[in-house]
Design a protein around this motif. Structure first.
Motif, PDB file in Angstrom:
ATOM      1  N   PRO A 197       0.826  -1.217   0.000  1.00 29.79           N
ATOM      2  CA  PRO A 197       0.000   0.000   0.000  1.00 29.79           C
ATOM      3  C   PRO A 197       0.860   1.267   0.000  1.00 29.79           C
ATOM      4  O   PRO A 197       0.333   2.365  -0.099  1.00 29.79           O
ATOM      5  CB  PRO A 197      -0.804  -0.131   1.308  1.00 29.79           C
ATOM      6  N   HIS A 198       2.175   1.077   0.085  1.00 30.25           N
ATOM      7  CA  HIS A 198       3.106   2.217   0.069  1.00 30.25           C
ATOM      8  C   HIS A 198       3.398   2.639  -1.365  1.00 30.25           C
ATOM      9  O   HIS A 198       4.076   3.627  -1.594  1.00 30.25           O
ATOM     10  CB  HIS A 198       4.412   1.817   0.776  1.00 30.25           C
ATOM     11  N   ARG A 224       0.815  -8.616   3.268  1.00 33.33           N
ATOM     12  CA  ARG A 224       0.452  -8.802   4.683  1.00 33.33           C
ATOM     13  C   ARG A 224       1.526  -8.160   5.538  1.00 33.33           C
ATOM     14  O   ARG A 224       2.716  -8.295   5.245  1.00 33.33           O
ATOM     15  CB  ARG A 224       0.336 -10.290   5.027  1.00 33.33           C
ATOM     16  N   ILE A 225       1.088  -7.476   6.582  1.00 34.00           N
ATOM     17  CA  ILE A 225       2.052  -6.803   7.457  1.00 34.00           C
ATOM     18  C   ILE A 225       2.881  -7.875   8.168  1.00 34.00           C
ATOM     19  O   ILE A 225       2.309  -8.794   8.768  1.00 34.00           O
ATOM     20  CB  ILE A 225       1.313  -5.913   8.492  1.00 34.00           C
ATOM     21  N   PRO A 226       4.216  -7.781   8.093  1.00 32.42           N
ATOM     22  CA  PRO A 226       5.029  -8.822   8.753  1.00 32.42           C
ATOM     23  C   PRO A 226       4.964  -8.709  10.273  1.00 32.42           C
ATOM     24  O   PRO A 226       4.781  -7.619  10.813  1.00 32.42           O
ATOM     25  CB  PRO A 226       6.444  -8.527   8.243  1.00 32.42           C
ATOM     26  N   LYS A 227       5.115  -9.852  10.940  1.00 32.52           N
ATOM     27  CA  LYS A 227       5.094  -9.857  12.411  1.00 32.52           C
ATOM     28  C   LYS A 227       6.410  -9.318  12.954  1.00 32.52           C
ATOM     29  O   LYS A 227       6.461  -8.711  14.013  1.00 32.52           O
ATOM     30  CB  LYS A 227       4.879 -11.282  12.927  1.00 32.52           C
ATOM     31  N   ASP A 259      11.354   0.691  10.666  1.00 33.88           N
ATOM     32  CA  ASP A 259      10.273   0.536   9.686  1.00 33.88           C
ATOM     33  C   ASP A 259       8.884   0.604  10.330  1.00 33.88           C
ATOM     34  O   ASP A 259       7.878   0.390   9.650  1.00 33.88           O
ATOM     35  CB  ASP A 259      10.415  -0.811   8.942  1.00 33.88           C
ATOM     36  N   LYS A 260       8.841   0.900  11.622  1.00 35.42           N
ATOM     37  CA  LYS A 260       7.546   0.904  12.317  1.00 35.42           C
ATOM     38  C   LYS A 260       6.493   1.783  11.614  1.00 35.42           C
ATOM     39  O   LYS A 260       5.357   1.338  11.430  1.00 35.42           O
ATOM     40  CB  LYS A 260       7.741   1.349  13.776  1.00 35.42           C
ATOM     41  N   PRO A 261       6.851   3.005  11.179  1.00 36.57           N
ATOM     42  CA  PRO A 261       5.816   3.824  10.510  1.00 36.57           C
ATOM     43  C   PRO A 261       5.219   3.123   9.286  1.00 36.57           C
ATOM     44  O   PRO A 261       4.020   3.258   9.010  1.00 36.57           O
ATOM     45  CB  PRO A 261       6.579   5.095  10.103  1.00 36.57           C
ATOM     46  N   LYS A 262       6.017   2.338   8.595  1.00 36.54           N
ATOM     47  CA  LYS A 262       5.503   1.632   7.397  1.00 36.54           C
ATOM     48  C   LYS A 262       4.460   0.579   7.788  1.00 36.54           C
ATOM     49  O   LYS A 262       3.569   0.247   7.019  1.00 36.54           O
ATOM     50  CB  LYS A 262       6.647   0.936   6.651  1.00 36.54           C
ATOM     51  N   GLU A 291       2.220   0.859   9.892  1.00 37.13           N
ATOM     52  CA  GLU A 291       0.926   1.474  10.227  1.00 37.13           C
ATOM     53  C   GLU A 291       0.052   1.708   8.990  1.00 37.13           C
ATOM     54  O   GLU A 291      -1.092   2.136   9.111  1.00 37.13           O
ATOM     55  CB  GLU A 291       1.179   2.777  10.999  1.00 37.13           C
ATOM     56  N   VAL A 292       0.605   1.428   7.821  1.00 37.05           N
ATOM     57  CA  VAL A 292      -0.169   1.607   6.582  1.00 37.05           C
ATOM     58  C   VAL A 292      -0.969   0.331   6.319  1.00 37.05           C
ATOM     59  O   VAL A 292      -0.392  -0.763   6.250  1.00 37.05           O
ATOM     60  CB  VAL A 292       0.769   1.889   5.382  1.00 37.05           C
TER      61      VAL A 292
END
Ligand code: SF4
Length: 230
Positions: A162-163, A188-191, A197-200, A202-203
């Motif tokens: 989504p970035h 899928r957001i990685p665990k 990379d935390k701000p990424k 949140e997308v």
């Protein structure tokens, strides 16, 4: 060959082929969304090569193929001889690659050691480094050209981050020759991820409807596109 994982049988990793999947340790990229961070960091325990071949020997009658995935298999020096040994057992071989090592891929193809290749086409070329950190995009472009001129079946695949915007995905579809198969996958957001990379994280991933719409729009430029994982 450093192998850090083995899936005994899979029906989804090699189109139309029942295959074992081997995960090569180590990678020369560092994609922020990587789900195999242990492989990048080489913190997984390795499986002895003898044990891998004992397994493949035993399963010869039950399996048709072997997928060499990762990590990035092409950065390992003994990949060619490793695949030669697998081919000598009678298996079909599929390689999953990020495309960064065109020389190795060319050698494997010249020696008829590959039956199928899946290559990542991760981002618009100018944004590749932002997504994968370490990459010479010319190498990925070269590998794509090598595959284009080969006689084997292959596919390119893009995780729909989504970035990256709708317009940029269209730009990617337009900016490359017609791919024989173009798989677009849900992100899928990685665990596990880097603190930076935390701000990424949140997308939110794109919705299924958005991806279906993207599949339609991309198909104008890439008729062999198919959406997976939604
Ligand atoms: S190329 Fe693949 S294995 Fe390597 S960091 Fe990127 S997603 Fe992970």
């Amino acid at each position: 060959m450093e192998i850090a994982g083995l899936v005994p049988n899979s029906t989804v990793d090699y189109p139309g082929v029942l295959a074992a999947v081997l995960f090569a340790s180590g990678c020369n990229m560092d994609c922020f969304y990587c789900h195999n961070r242990k492989l990048i960091n080489k913190t997984s325990e390795l499986i002895a090569e003898d044990a891998v071949f004992a397994f493949l020997q035993k399963r010869k009658e039950l399996l048709d193929g072997v997928v060499i995935s990762g990590g990035e298999p092409t950065i390992q020096k003994d990949l060619v001889t490793f695949i030669e040994k697998i081919k000598n057992l009678g298996y079909k071989v599929k390689l999953d690659t990020n495309g960064s090592e065109p020389t190795t891929t060319r050698k494997l193809l010249t020696d008829s050691l590959l039956d199928y290749v899946a290559i990542d086409y991760k981002a618009p070329w100018r944004r590749y480094r932002e997504i994968c950190r370490y990459v010479e995009t010319e190498n990925v472009q070269q590998t794509l050209e090598i595959l284009k001129n080969s006689k084997i079946n292959w596919e390119a695949r893009t995780t729909m981050l989504p970035h990256i915007t709708r317009e940029e995905y269209i730009e990617m579809a337009k900016g490359i020759f017609t791919l024989p198969k173009y798989v677009i996958n849900q992100y899928r957001i990685p665990k596990v991820f880097l603190a930076t990379d935390k701000p990424k994280m949140e997308v939110k991933p794109y919705s299924k409807d958005f991806l279906l719409q993207m599949e339609k729009e991309i198909s104008v430029f890439q008729p062999n596109v198919t959406l997976c994982g939604v």
